[in-house]
Each structure stands twice: as structure tokens, then as C-alpha cells.
Write a protein that holds these residues in place. Structure first.
Motif, PDB file in Angstrom:
ATOM      1  N   VAL A  28       0.842  -1.206   0.000  1.00 45.96           N
ATOM      2  CA  VAL A  28       0.000   0.000   0.000  1.00 45.96           C
ATOM      3  C   VAL A  28       0.869   1.245   0.000  1.00 45.96           C
ATOM      4  N   HIS A  29       1.940   1.219   0.780  1.00 42.53           N
ATOM      5  CA  HIS A  29       2.865   2.357   0.854  1.00 42.53           C
ATOM      6  C   HIS A  29       3.482   2.648  -0.510  1.00 42.53           C
ATOM      7  N   HIS A  30       3.844   1.593  -1.223  1.00 44.65           N
ATOM      8  CA  HIS A  30       4.414   1.770  -2.565  1.00 44.65           C
ATOM      9  C   HIS A  30       3.376   2.348  -3.530  1.00 44.65           C
ATOM     10  N   VAL A  31       2.129   1.952  -3.371  1.00 48.23           N
ATOM     11  CA  VAL A  31       1.073   2.525  -4.216  1.00 48.23           C
ATOM     12  C   VAL A  31       0.957   4.037  -3.946  1.00 48.23           C
ATOM     13  N   ILE A  32       1.006   4.414  -2.673  1.00 45.42           N
ATOM     14  CA  ILE A  32       0.930   5.837  -2.312  1.00 45.42           C
ATOM     15  C   ILE A  32       2.088   6.610  -2.926  1.00 45.42           C
ATOM     16  N   LYS A  33       3.281   6.032  -2.865  1.00 43.04           N
ATOM     17  CA  LYS A  33       4.480   6.735  -3.294  1.00 43.04           C
ATOM     18  C   LYS A  33       4.707   6.687  -4.804  1.00 43.04           C
ATOM     19  N   HIS A  34       4.369   5.557  -5.425  1.00 43.57           N
ATOM     20  CA  HIS A  34       4.762   5.354  -6.827  1.00 43.57           C
ATOM     21  C   HIS A  34       3.615   4.952  -7.754  1.00 43.57           C
ATOM     22  N   GLY A  35       2.425   4.746  -7.218  1.00 44.89           N
ATOM     23  CA  GLY A  35       1.332   4.260  -8.041  1.00 44.89           C
ATOM     24  C   GLY A  35       0.800   5.302  -9.018  1.00 44.89           C
ATOM     25  N   TRP A  88      -4.181  10.665   5.134  1.00 45.29           N
ATOM     26  CA  TRP A  88      -4.925  11.812   5.644  1.00 45.29           C
ATOM     27  C   TRP A  88      -4.231  13.122   5.256  1.00 45.29           C
ATOM     28  N   ALA A  89      -2.910  13.183   5.459  1.00 45.45           N
ATOM     29  CA  ALA A  89      -2.161  14.393   5.121  1.00 45.45           C
ATOM     30  C   ALA A  89      -2.193  14.663   3.617  1.00 45.45           C
ATOM     31  N   SER A  90      -2.077  13.604   2.823  1.00 45.99           N
ATOM     32  CA  SER A  90      -2.106  13.766   1.364  1.00 45.99           C
ATOM     33  C   SER A  90      -3.459  14.304   0.902  1.00 45.99           C
ATOM     34  N   ARG A  91      -4.541  13.779   1.473  1.00 43.14           N
ATOM     35  CA  ARG A  91      -5.877  14.273   1.118  1.00 43.14           C
ATOM     36  C   ARG A  91      -6.041  15.721   1.563  1.00 43.14           C
ATOM     37  N   THR A  92      -5.467  16.067   2.719  1.00 48.22           N
ATOM     38  CA  THR A  92      -5.622  17.420   3.249  1.00 48.22           C
ATOM     39  C   THR A  92      -4.891  18.447   2.396  1.00 48.22           C
ATOM     40  N   VAL A  93      -3.650  18.135   1.992  1.00 42.79           N
ATOM     41  CA  VAL A  93      -2.878  19.100   1.192  1.00 42.79           C
ATOM     42  C   VAL A  93      -3.261  19.061  -0.282  1.00 42.79           C
ATOM     43  N   GLY A  94      -3.976  18.020  -0.695  1.00 41.63           N
ATOM     44  CA  GLY A  94      -4.472  17.986  -2.068  1.00 41.63           C
ATOM     45  C   GLY A  94      -3.595  17.248  -3.054  1.00 41.63           C
TER      46      GLY A  94
END
Length: 321
Positions: free
Chosen positions: A91-98, A147-153
Motif C-alpha cells: 500500500v505504501h508503494h502505491v501511495i508513493k509510486h502508483g 490523511w495528510a495527502s488528502r488534506t494538502v491535495g
């Protein structure tokens, strides 16, 4: 050759059974995902298998959705700490590189503990018990990162610093504070990393630490941009915003000892300078009004009262004035 213990044999049988079922239902991507999230407690997923998972986002939305659904089902149903950690790594890799399509399939409910792993316990062995603490901590980190990614856009570690500067200059003060607090929550969570004694030398844990270290650098870069923005617009903050800003900066300073990033010394210097500027502001709240120590004329007070009634008084950035 080392003899396999019963629990290891059972784990392999479960993996093979899952792979057999996946072979009927899906293609190579699903098999790679299952191999990447096996029961071995000491080795991380291979780059090849993770790349295959990420490649599932290059096709149709249905393919990406199927891959993420299988991954999340495996994460939610497993009682094995190694499997859970490897699913979280994926999941972390999807967040970073997906790709955008693959990231769009990430589970997100807008609340805390949406991965539902805060009570995870694997009592099958001392190693598994030690890894259970890492599952709970890592799941919380992934949640806070989302959460932070959704907040900053945008997904962190994907935007250049220059574009972040342009973005934050157009934010209202409340939005800027909200983004800073969301980023700060990530930093605070990283500082609560589990004890390493029981997992020393574990390559799976080392891989997780490496991924999180990259997050620290990315998150603190975004915090730095916002601290500098607050320095630019300090005179435009109302009393309540100043109080909240000081509270956030105090929390951030407490992270300095727990999260050591040498190249981010300029961030801590900026935080210190910002707090010093705030201390020089003779701002007080009297009868729910924001006043300063300088004398104001009747006309000035009228203008201030009028402006305070408008949200537009909190200009996005003094660089735009």
C-alpha cells in the motif's frame, strides 16, 4: 538444510492455496501480489513483485480496482504479522509510486483507524508478537500519510517544492494551519516508532524504516514551505490564529529530538525565527477583540472592525499584496 516448523509449513500451504485460487480468478499481477505478501517474517517484498502490482494501474480502472481489492482483503483478513506488514508495504508503494488510477482505489474513509489494525495481535511466536507492534504503528503511519495527502491535495513526495510554494500562497490562514497540522501528525507518528530490540537485523523492518525515512524528508519539506509562508503573512493573522500557530510550532519543536533529519536544520531555524517574531507581537485578546499596543484613531478602529468582519482580511500571502 533447516527443517521447517509446523507453523511455517502451514503458512506455505496457505500461500500456495491462495495462489492456486488466484490463478483461476486472475492473472500474473495477482500471483505477484500474493508472492509479495507471503508469510516469511524476515524478507521484504521483491521489487519485481511490487513493480507488477504497480503496473496493474497502467491498464483499466477495473484491473486496478481488482488488484487493490485483493490487496486490502488480504490485509484485513490476515492474522499473520508478516503478511500484514508486507501488505502495508505494498500500500505504501502505491501511495508513493502508483498511477493516478491505482491511487484512486486506496481505501479512505476520512477518519482515524480506517485500516482497522489498531488492535492487531499475532501471538503465534515471539517474532510475530514483536512484529505486531510494527503492524499497528505502520498502519497508523499509512493512515496519517493518506490523511495528510488528502488534506494538502496531493500525494506527498510527488510535487516539487516550487509548486508547493505557489499553492500555499493562495491558501486562507485556516487552511494553511489545517494543512500544517495534518503534516505535523505524520511527523509525530513517526516519532513513536516501535522498539528495535526484538526486530534487530530483520530486513522486512529495515525496508519499512527506509520507506518511512523518505516520508520524513518529504513531509518536513512541505512543513518548511508552510512555516516560511506563515513568516510572510504573520501580520495578517488574527489572535486566535496566532495562538494556534504557536501551539503547532511548539509541537513541531518537540519532534526535533525524536525525528533526526540533519539536512532539515533550516526548518528548525525557521521555526525558531517564527516563534521569536511572534513573541515580539504585542497581541492580546480583550473582550473577544484582537488589539495591539499601538494607538489607533477612531477611524482606524472603524476600519479594523469593518475588516475583521470579512474573511478577506486574512490575505492569502503578503507576497501578493
Amino acid at each position: 538444510m533447516r527443517k521447517l516448523k509446523l507453523k511455517e509449513v502451514i503458512g506455505i500451504m496457505k500461500d500456495k492455496a491462495s495462489q492456486g485460487k488466484a490463478a483461476i480468478l486472475s492473472k500474473r499481477a495477482t500471483l505477484s501480489l500474493l508472492r509479495a505478501t507471503g508469510h516469511d517474517s524476515f524478507t521484504p517484498p521483491t521489487r519485481k513483485d511490487l513493480s507488477t502490482l504497480l503496473a496493474s494501474g497502467d491498464g483499466s480502472r477495473s484491473t486496478a480496482a481488482a488488484a487493490m481489492e485483493l490487496l486490502m482483503d488480504r490485509l484485513q483478513t490476515t492474522q499473520n504479522s508478516a503478511v500484514a506488514l508486507k501488505c502495508l508495504v505494498a500500500v505504501h508503494h502505491v501511495i508513493k509510486h502508483g498511477s493516478f488510477i491505482l491511487r484512486d482505489q486506496l481505501p479512505y474513509s476520512g477518519g482515524r483507524n480506517h485500516l482497522n489494525l489498531s488492535k492487531f495481535r499475532d501471538r503465534s511466536s515471539p517474532v510475530s508478537w514483536g512484529l505486531s507492534a510494527w503492524v499497528r504503528w505502520y498502519a497508523r503511519h499509512v493512515e496519517q500519510l493518506l490523511w495528510a495527502s488528502r488534506t494538502v491535495g496531493f500525494f506527498l513526495n510527488t510535487a516539487p517544492e516550487s509548486s508547493s510554494e505557489v499553492k500555499v500562497s493562495g491558501l486562507a490562514n485556516g487552511e494553511l494551519l489545517r494543512e500544517t497540522e495534518a503534516l505535523l501528525a505524520v511527523v509525530e507518528g513517526i516519532g513513536e516508532i516501535p522498539d528495535h530490540v526484538s526486530t534487530e537485523g530483520n530486513k522486512l523492518v529495515a525496508e519499512i524504516e527506509s520507506l518511512v525515512e523518505e516520508d520524513v524528508v518529504a513531509v518536513l519539506s512541505e512543513v518548511f514551505v508552510r512555516v516560511n509562508e506563515f513568516r510572510e503573512r504573520l501580520g495578517c493573522l488574527c489572535f486566535g490564529e496566532v495562538v494556534e500557530l504557536v501551539y503547532v510550532m511548539n509541537r513541531l519543536e518537540k519532534c526535533k529530538e525524536r525525528v533526526v533529519v540533519v539536512e532539515k536544520q533550516r526548518l528548525w531555524d525557521s521555526v525558531r525565527e517564527l516563534k521569536e517574531k511572534v513573541k515580539k507581537m504585542e497581541v492580546y485578546r480583550e473582550e473577544q477583540k484582537t488589539v495591539t499596543t499601538h494607538r489607533t484613531t477612531k477611524s482606524d478602529r472603524f476600519d479594523l472592525k469593518f475588516l475583521k468582519s470579512l474573511d478577506l482580511v486574512r490575505f492569502p500571502s503578503t507576497r501578493l499584496l
